[in-house]
Design an enzyme around this catalytic site. Structure first.
Site, short mmCIF file in Angstrom:
data_model
loop_
_atom_site.label_atom_id
_atom_site.label_comp_id
_atom_site.label_asym_id
_atom_site.label_seq_id
_atom_site.Cartn_x
_atom_site.Cartn_y
_atom_site.Cartn_z
N SER A 292 0.85 -1.20 0.00
CA SER A 292 0.00 0.00 0.00
C SER A 292 0.88 1.25 0.00
O SER A 292 0.40 2.34 -0.29
CB SER A 292 -0.93 0.00 1.22
OG SER A 292 -0.19 -0.24 2.42
N GLU B 221 -9.12 -9.77 3.47
CA GLU B 221 -9.46 -8.39 3.11
C GLU B 221 -10.85 -8.30 2.47
O GLU B 221 -11.20 -9.08 1.56
CB GLU B 221 -8.40 -7.82 2.15
CG GLU B 221 -8.70 -6.38 1.74
CD GLU B 221 -7.53 -5.61 1.18
OE1 GLU B 221 -6.40 -6.14 1.15
OE2 GLU B 221 -7.76 -4.45 0.75
O1 KIV Z 1 -0.36 -3.44 1.54
C1 KIV Z 1 -1.11 -3.41 2.53
O2 KIV Z 1 -1.17 -2.44 3.30
C2 KIV Z 1 -1.92 -4.58 2.77
C3 KIV Z 1 -3.03 -4.45 3.77
C4 KIV Z 1 -4.19 -3.81 3.13
C5 KIV Z 1 -3.36 -5.74 4.38
O3 KIV Z 1 -1.75 -5.59 2.15
#
Ligand code: KIV
Length: 262
Positions: A44, A179
Site C-alpha cells: 500500500s 481483506e
Molecule cells: O499493503 C497493505 O497495506 C496490505 C493491507 C491492506 C493488508 O496488504
C-alpha cells in the site's frame, strides 16, 4: 520456531492481534513503542507514500528500501514485508525474492493469493521463511477483477475463500489477512482456521485480529479514505495548520531594533 511467530500463533482465539502498516523509520518506531503486535510494510506504500494509483506499480526495490528503514526502527513487533506483484510468479522466484527480502532484517513476508499460491507459500516456508498469506480482496489483482469489490457475496465465492484458507494453511502460512470479505464469511473462515486470521474491511470481531493502514488510522491521506476506515486523528489537517502558521510567522514584519538610550 521463531519466538515472535510462536507468540502470534499462541494468540489464536485469545486477545485480538493488532497489525499496523508502517513504511519509514519514525512511524515504525512510534507504532512499535505504542505496543502493536505486528507491523506490515505493505505494498500500500505505492499509494500512500509514492503516489501511484494502485499497488501494481510497486517494485522489489521500493519494498527493500522501506523494509530496511522499518527493520532499523523496530525492537518488539513482528515485522512483515509485502511481496510486490510479479516477484513471486513461480515458487522458485518466490523463494529467491523472499530470501532477498529477509536480508532487510524483517521477520516474515506476505503474499497475495489462496489455492493458486499454495506451492509458492510451501516453497518459501520450506526455505525457513515465515509467510503471512492474504486472501479475499487482492489489491494486486484489481486490474483482472475490474476494481475493488467485496468478496464472499455468493455461496460459491464463500466456498472458494474457505478452500483458499485451507490451501494456505496446508502450505504452512502462520497467519492470514482476510481483506474486504463478507463479515459472516470472514467469521466462518476464522472459526475453521487453525492459525490467526487478520481482517481488514471484513468486520469488527470477525477475525483473530485486525490490520489497518497507518494513513487511514491517523487521517494522513485525505485524498482517499476507504469506506470501512475510521480515522482516530486528522494528521493531514494538523500538517496544514503547522505549515500555514509557520509561514504566517515568517511573513510577519520584524520590529526594528530599538536605538540604545542616550
Ligand atoms: O499493503 C497493505 O497495506 C496490505 C493491507 C491492506 C493488508 O496488504
Amino acid at each position: 520456531m521463531n519466538s515472535k511467530i510462536a507468540a502470534i500463533l499462541a494468540r489464536k482465539g485469545q486477545s485480538p492481534i493488532s497489525q499496523i502498516t508502517a513504511y519509514d523509520y519514525p512511524t515504525a518506531r512510534l507504532v512499535d513503542e505504542a505496543g502493536i503486535d505486528m507491523i506490515l510494510v505493505g505494498d500500500s506504500l505505492g499509494m500512500v507514500m509514492l503516489g501511484f494509483p494502485d499497488t501494481t506499480h510497486v517494485t522489489l526495490d521500493h519494498m527493500l528500501h522501506h523494509g530496511e528503514a522499518v527493520a532499523r526502527a523496530v525492537k518488539h513487533a513482528l515485522v512483515v514485508l509485502d511481496m510486490p506483484i510479479h516477484t513471486y510468479d513461480t515458487p522458485e522466484q518466490a523463494v529467491q525474492t523472499a530470501k532477498r527480502m529477509m536480508q532487510t532484517g524483517v521477520d516474515a513476508v506476505k503474499l497475495e493469493g489462496g489455492a493458486d499460491k499454495e506451492a509458492h507459500i510451501r516453497a518459501i516456508v520450506d526455505a525457513g521463511i515465515p509467510v503471512q498469506a492474504h486472501i479475499g480482496l487482492l489489491p494486486q489483482k484489481i486490474k483482472e477483477d475490474g476494481g475493488y469489490s467485496m468478496k464472499g457475496k455468493s455461496e460459491e465465492d464463500a466456498a472458494r475463500l474457505m478452500a483458499d484458507m485451507q490451501a494456505v494453511v496446508r502450505a504452512g502460512a502462520f497467519s492470514i489477512v482476510i481483506e474486504c470479505t463478507r463479515h459472516r464469511v470472514a467469521a466462518e473462515i476464522t472459526r475453521a482456521c487453525p492459525v490467526p486470521t487478520i481482517g481488514i474491511g471484513s468486520g469488527h470481531g470477525t477475525c483473530d485480529g485486525e490490520v489497518v493502514v497507518f494513513h487511514d488510522l491517523v487521517g494522513g491521506y485525505p485524498w482517499f479514505v476507504p469506506s470501512f476506515a475510521s480515522p482516530k486523528a486528522n494528521v493531514a489537517a494538523e500538517i496544514t495548520r503547522a505549515v500555514t502558521e509557520w509561514e504566517k510567522e515568517l511573513r510577519m514584519p520584524i520590529a526594528p531594533p530599538q536605538a540604545p538610550e542616550a
